[in-house]
Write an enzyme that holds these catalytic residues in place. Structure first.
Site, short mmCIF file in Angstrom:
data_model
loop_
_atom_site.label_atom_id
_atom_site.label_comp_id
_atom_site.label_asym_id
_atom_site.label_seq_id
_atom_site.Cartn_x
_atom_site.Cartn_y
_atom_site.Cartn_z
CG ASP A 21 -84.27 -75.07 -11.79
OD1 ASP A 21 -84.02 -76.54 -11.64
OD2 ASP A 21 -85.11 -74.49 -12.13
NE ARG A 25 -83.49 -77.73 -16.74
CZ ARG A 25 -83.63 -76.53 -16.39
NH1 ARG A 25 -83.85 -75.43 -17.12
NH2 ARG A 25 -83.90 -76.38 -15.08
CD1 TRP A 26 -73.95 -79.07 -16.32
CD2 TRP A 26 -73.92 -80.94 -15.23
NE1 TRP A 26 -72.58 -79.12 -15.88
CE2 TRP A 26 -72.63 -80.47 -15.32
CE3 TRP A 26 -74.04 -82.22 -14.57
CZ2 TRP A 26 -71.39 -81.05 -15.00
CZ3 TRP A 26 -72.75 -82.99 -14.30
CH2 TRP A 26 -71.82 -82.46 -14.29
NE ARG A 34 -84.45 -85.40 -12.25
CZ ARG A 34 -84.53 -84.30 -12.79
NH1 ARG A 34 -84.44 -84.17 -13.99
NH2 ARG A 34 -84.62 -83.44 -11.63
CB SER A 66 -89.61 -77.43 -2.72
OG SER A 66 -89.82 -78.39 -3.85
CG ASN A 69 -87.67 -80.68 -4.82
OD1 ASN A 69 -86.76 -80.07 -4.28
ND2 ASN A 69 -88.27 -80.74 -6.10
NE ARG A 189 -85.86 -71.63 -10.77
CZ ARG A 189 -86.97 -72.26 -10.48
NH1 ARG A 189 -87.88 -71.34 -10.08
NH2 ARG A 189 -87.20 -73.08 -10.83
CD GLU A 208 -83.40 -54.75 -7.12
OE1 GLU A 208 -83.66 -55.39 -8.47
OE2 GLU A 208 -83.98 -54.13 -6.80
C1 FPP Z 1 -82.82 -78.50 -9.13
O1 FPP Z 1 -82.48 -79.25 -10.25
C2 FPP Z 1 -82.22 -79.00 -7.96
C3 FPP Z 1 -82.83 -79.65 -6.94
C4 FPP Z 1 -84.02 -80.05 -6.72
C5 FPP Z 1 -82.03 -80.27 -5.56
C6 FPP Z 1 -81.09 -79.25 -5.29
C7 FPP Z 1 -79.74 -79.73 -4.66
C8 FPP Z 1 -78.61 -79.81 -4.76
C9 FPP Z 1 -78.00 -78.64 -5.20
C10 FPP Z 1 -77.84 -80.65 -4.22
C11 FPP Z 1 -76.77 -80.59 -3.25
C12 FPP Z 1 -77.37 -79.99 -2.01
C13 FPP Z 1 -77.17 -80.37 -0.74
C14 FPP Z 1 -77.71 -79.23 0.17
C15 FPP Z 1 -76.37 -81.46 -0.35
P1 FPP Z 1 -83.40 -80.09 -10.86
O2 FPP Z 1 -83.34 -81.42 -10.67
O3 FPP Z 1 -85.05 -79.57 -10.76
O4 FPP Z 1 -82.70 -79.85 -12.35
P2 FPP Z 1 -83.77 -79.73 -13.71
O5 FPP Z 1 -84.87 -78.61 -13.69
O6 FPP Z 1 -82.63 -79.51 -14.83
O7 FPP Z 1 -84.46 -81.11 -13.96
#
Ligand code: FPP
Length: 247
Positions: A21, A25-26, A34, A66, A69, A189, A208
């Protein structure tokens, strides 16, 4: 300091699940969109798999997408699917070199055809690898997984393939997407959120839980090992008393 030296290799979690997660934000922190955050998430994926493999974790499961998503803007969903397709292809040689067996859980049929194809190819190519199982949770929702298991089990009871009295925890386990994986011992997480977000609810019954403020694109091997060290410092009682555990 090499954090790995602080890890007891006899008490390593068998299965580590990660909610990756904080990509959005990063990216925002860098003044970018994003999608830039998702693209910069891959180093963290690679580092986590290598870190896990080096201490003989058997299975690592990453929450990549998810069921919820799908509600994100189409441009972001498309970018995540393309990232999945391109990165799976690109990483295949390293999966082979490092003994990574790729697996997936979730409603894979709902992914774009191209993603399904690449995923199936990578799963097939890596099927004989034995160092670590890397599972991507894609279009995954734990409640949906449990509902599907219930339906399949019910059908078997109706068809008299299964006796109601014989349904036990193993029956449920065997009908989940994760039937071939050990239970989750440790869930990590990132990004400071402290929720499970419909991830592996059944499988995490005794896990855990470890939360860190690090945003996923900044997550590195040392952070993975911090989580393992914290895990090893906790006492997993499984409902027993401390005294019983030392007996
Ligand atoms: C959560 O950050 C991340 C996701 C919903 C997607 C996860 C996907 C990756 C890590 C990309 C690479 C993975 C693969 C398998 C190619 P967020 O977008 O919810 O961030 P935020 O909470 O800061 O908005």
């Amino acid at each position: 300091m090499d954090k790995k030296l602080h890890i007891d290799l006899q008490r390593v979690p068998k299965h580590v699940a990660i909610i990756m997660d904080g990509n959005g934000r990063w990216a925002k922190g860098q003044g970018m969109n994003r999608i830039f955050g998702h693209r910069n998430a891959l180093t963290a994926v690679r580092e986590s798999v290598i870190a896990a493999s080096e201490i003989n974790v058997e299975a690592i499961t990453l929450y990549a997408f998810s069921t919820e998503n799908w509600k994100r803007p189409k441009i972001e969903v498309d970018a995540l699917m393309n990232l999945l397709i391109n990165s799976l292809k690109k990483e295949l040689p390293d999966f082979m070199k490092n003994g990574v067996k790729v697996n997936s859980i979730g409603c894979i049929e709902s992914l774009p055809k191209k993603a399904q194809k690449v995923l199936a190819e990578v799963i097939s190519e890596t099927r004989n690898n034995t160092k670590i199982i890397l599972t991507f949770a894609l279009s995954y929702g734990s409640r949906e997984e449990i509902v599907n298991a219930m339906k399949t089990i019910s059908k078997k009871v109706v068809n008299k393939e299964l006796d109601l009295e014989n349904i036990d925890e193993n029956t449920i386990n065997n009908h989940l997407y994760t039937f071939n994986l050990p239970h989750v011992d440790l869930m990590i997480r990132t990004s400071g959120e402290q929720r499970i977000s419909n991830f592996l609810l059944w499988q995490m019954a005794y896990a855990e839980l470890y939360f860190t403020d690090i945003l996923w694109p900044d997550f590195r091997q040392e952070h993975f090992y911090d989580a393992i060290i914290e895990y090893q410092n906790r006492e997993r009682r499984f409902g027993k008393t401390s005294e019983q555990l030392t007996e």
